[in-house]
Design an enzyme around this catalytic site. Structure first.
Site, PDB file in Angstrom:
ATOM      1  N   HIS A  58       0.827  -1.203   0.000  1.00  0.00           N
ATOM      2  CA  HIS A  58       0.000   0.000   0.000  1.00  0.00           C
ATOM      3  C   HIS A  58       0.864   1.257   0.000  1.00  0.00           C
ATOM      4  CE1 HIS A  58      -2.749   2.901   2.234  1.00  0.00           C
ATOM      5  NE2 HIS A  58      -3.461   2.584   1.174  1.00  0.00           N
ATOM      6  N   GLU A  66       0.811  -0.486  -4.727  1.00  0.00           N
ATOM      7  CA  GLU A  66      -0.437   0.266  -4.901  1.00  0.00           C
ATOM      8  C   GLU A  66      -0.090   1.737  -4.983  1.00  0.00           C
ATOM      9  OE1 GLU A  66      -3.709   2.849  -3.594  1.00  0.00           O
ATOM     10  OE2 GLU A  66      -1.911   2.417  -2.416  1.00  0.00           O
ATOM     11  N   ASP A  95      -1.655   5.867  -6.174  1.00  0.00           N
ATOM     12  CA  ASP A  95      -2.828   6.728  -6.338  1.00  0.00           C
ATOM     13  C   ASP A  95      -2.556   7.733  -7.444  1.00  0.00           C
ATOM     14  OD1 ASP A  95      -4.343   5.817  -3.814  1.00  0.00           O
ATOM     15  OD2 ASP A  95      -2.363   6.351  -3.049  1.00  0.00           O
ATOM     16  N   HIS A 134      -1.184  10.584  -3.205  1.00  0.00           N
ATOM     17  CA  HIS A 134      -2.446  10.134  -2.618  1.00  0.00           C
ATOM     18  C   HIS A 134      -3.470  11.250  -2.471  1.00  0.00           C
ATOM     19  CE1 HIS A 134      -5.283   9.176   0.650  1.00  0.00           C
ATOM     20  NE2 HIS A 134      -5.271   7.969   0.108  1.00  0.00           N
ATOM     21  N   GLU A 172      -5.044   3.121  -8.456  1.00  0.00           N
ATOM     22  CA  GLU A 172      -6.278   3.708  -7.952  1.00  0.00           C
ATOM     23  C   GLU A 172      -6.492   5.091  -8.563  1.00  0.00           C
ATOM     24  OE1 GLU A 172      -8.372   5.258  -3.806  1.00  0.00           O
ATOM     25  OE2 GLU A 172      -6.913   3.615  -3.703  1.00  0.00           O
TER      26      GLU A 172
END
Length: 469
Positions: free
Chosen positions: A238, A265, A267, A280, A340
């Site tokens: 993450h 992961e 963003d 993020h 994401e």
């Protein structure tokens, strides 16, 4: 000295890719990253105290050996003495690889180490005189002769137990590790330790050689995590490598991939001039030295910001990465990603993924359901995640936009996770903590993937369950 089952991961001056070398924080980070040993450079102060420092002189030009321990501490508070490092190693259960720089530090170093129960320990030097002093003093530890480029390794390390090759500046030093080289070394009763290595391709070749240890600024790269063959799960990191490096930055993302984890992961936001960047928050304020909305800035403006200094001054001048840079990192490590959508819409992201030839190596998700519906309309092959918590039933979660992967929480219905095994729909359990009791519960759920904020903590827990993996 017998060959270990796999090469010792020797953290070069600690985890010096992520903290100032030869500092306690670098050694602590090396422990988090799974190092077996810390390579520690040792010099002596004017009053004979062994301290951990690489260079003979400080940045201001003063000779270290002209200063007492107290004087050095005032000038350089981050410089530990060897006793402090040994105490930390004993506390954490890590070995020491002592690289003695000063003749005057040799016997004091040996005395300090022999008063501990630390294991493993290797002690050595570039200077053959120091090697001789250690041998004559009856070192109970293997003694290494560090070999500079241009020196004959067998002659230079004649009095040592270990040949430590410092050939990192050669283009392909691994080509010199021939069967003939090892045959001669082993025939003389010696073992081999390798230079500090940070290239994943070279590391893959080197770790397959019969070496005792490999030094690296990135110790997690030496023996990267591998799930057991009996349960070949994948780990999603993450935002990268917490707590080692700043989130959603190239150092943090590469740290995770170097650790052997399958997925990172990230963003995705859109700049005012249409570029996709990795950060993020919608606002710049928390993780950078900028302020305001990401989407109100051009890429050129964002690239001037510092995305590392708020995390740790060591990472000052770290930049906000682009999606293109992250995809290049995936290619370098043959890795995967969870992408994401934040403010970045699907179309430009999908185009970059397709252009990079990585559609089969990523999956997508967003809090914005419209983005996911749009993505599915654009591509039937895109792998899209859904969250079980967002729907009344598992069937509805999957059916909404033909999801390929379902994310669960640790306390969700175990039978629903089990129902997906062997199907075309994958399962993933997300947990942002580091409680080993929760890790143990998650393993019993046996999902296909784990989405973790503390992947290195999970890795250490997993190794306690599968120690022979």
């Amino acid at each position: 000295m017998h060959l270990p089952p796999r090469p010792y991961a020797i953290a070069h001056r600690g985890a010096s890719a992520y903290a100032p070398g030869n500092t306690l924080i670098a050694f602590r980070k090396a422990d988090i990253l799974g190092a077996d040993m810390w390579e520690v450079d040792i010099r002596a102060t004017s009053d004979g105290v062994p301290v951990v420092f690489h260079d003979a002189k400080l940045a201001d030009g003063q000779a270290l050996n002209s200063l007492s321990r107290n004087e050095l501490q005032k000038l350089l508070p981050s410089c530990p003495d060897l006793g402090e490092v040994i105490a930390l190693a004993a506390e954490l259960g890590v070995g020491i690889y002592a690289d003695i720089k000063d003749v005057d530090a040799a016997l004091a170093t040996l005395d300090l180490l022999q008063d501990t129960e630390i294991t493993p320990v290797i002690i050595g030097a570039f200077n053959p005189m120091i090697v001789q002093i250690l041998r004559e003093a009856g070192s109970v530890y293997p003694v290494a002769g560090l070999v500079p480029m241009g020196a004959d390794p067998h002659t230079h390390s004649d009095k040592a137990d270990i040949i430590h090759l410092c050939w990192e500046h050669m283009e392909r030093p691994q080509d010199e590790l021939t069967p003939e080289f090892f045959s001669r070394a082993f025939g003389a009763g010696k073992r081999v330790v390798i230079w500090h290595e940070e290239d994943p391709d070279r590391m893959a070749e080197i770790r397959a050689k019969p070496v005792t240890g490999i030094c690296s600024d990135m110790p997690q790269l030496v023996n990267p995590f591998k799930a057991p063959s009996s349960y070949p799960f994948s780990i999603v990191c993450h935002r990268g490598a917490y707590p080692i490096a700043p989130e959603n930055t190239l150092p943090g993302l590469e740290c995770a991939l170097a650790g052997g984890f399958d997925y990172i992961e990230v963003d995705l936001h859109m700049t005012s001039d249409g570029e996709v960047v990795v950060i993020h928050d919608a606002m710049l304020d928390r993780t950078t030295d900028g302020t305001g909305l990401v989407c109100d800035h051009t890429l050129a403006q964002l690239r001037k910001l510092d995305a590392g200094v708020k995390f740790d001054p060591f990472f000052a001048s770290t930049r906000i990465p682009t999606l293109k840079e992250v995809l290049e990192l995936l290619t370098r490590y043959n890795a995967r990603a969870y992408l994401e959508f934040k403010s970045a819409p699907p179309a430009p992201v999908l185009k970059q993924v397709l252009d990079a030839g990585l559609l089969d190596r990523v999956f997508f998700w967003s809090f914005n359901r419209d983005f996911l519906m749009e993505l599915r309309a654009m591509s039937s092959e895109a792998q899209i995640m859904t969250r079980r918590q967002d729907y009344p039933s598992l069937a509805e979660a999957i059916a909404d936009y033909a999801a390929n992967l379902v994310e669960f929480l640790p306390n969700d219905d175990q039978s629903e996770i089990a129902s997906l095994r062997g199907s075309e729909i994958g399962s993933m359990v997300a947990y942002m903590g580091d409680d080993e009791a929760v890790f143990g519960h998650m393993v019993k759920l046996r999902p296909d993937l784990f989405n973790l904020n503390s992947a290195f903590a999970f890795s250490r827990f997993a190794k306690s369950i599968w120690p022979n993996n």
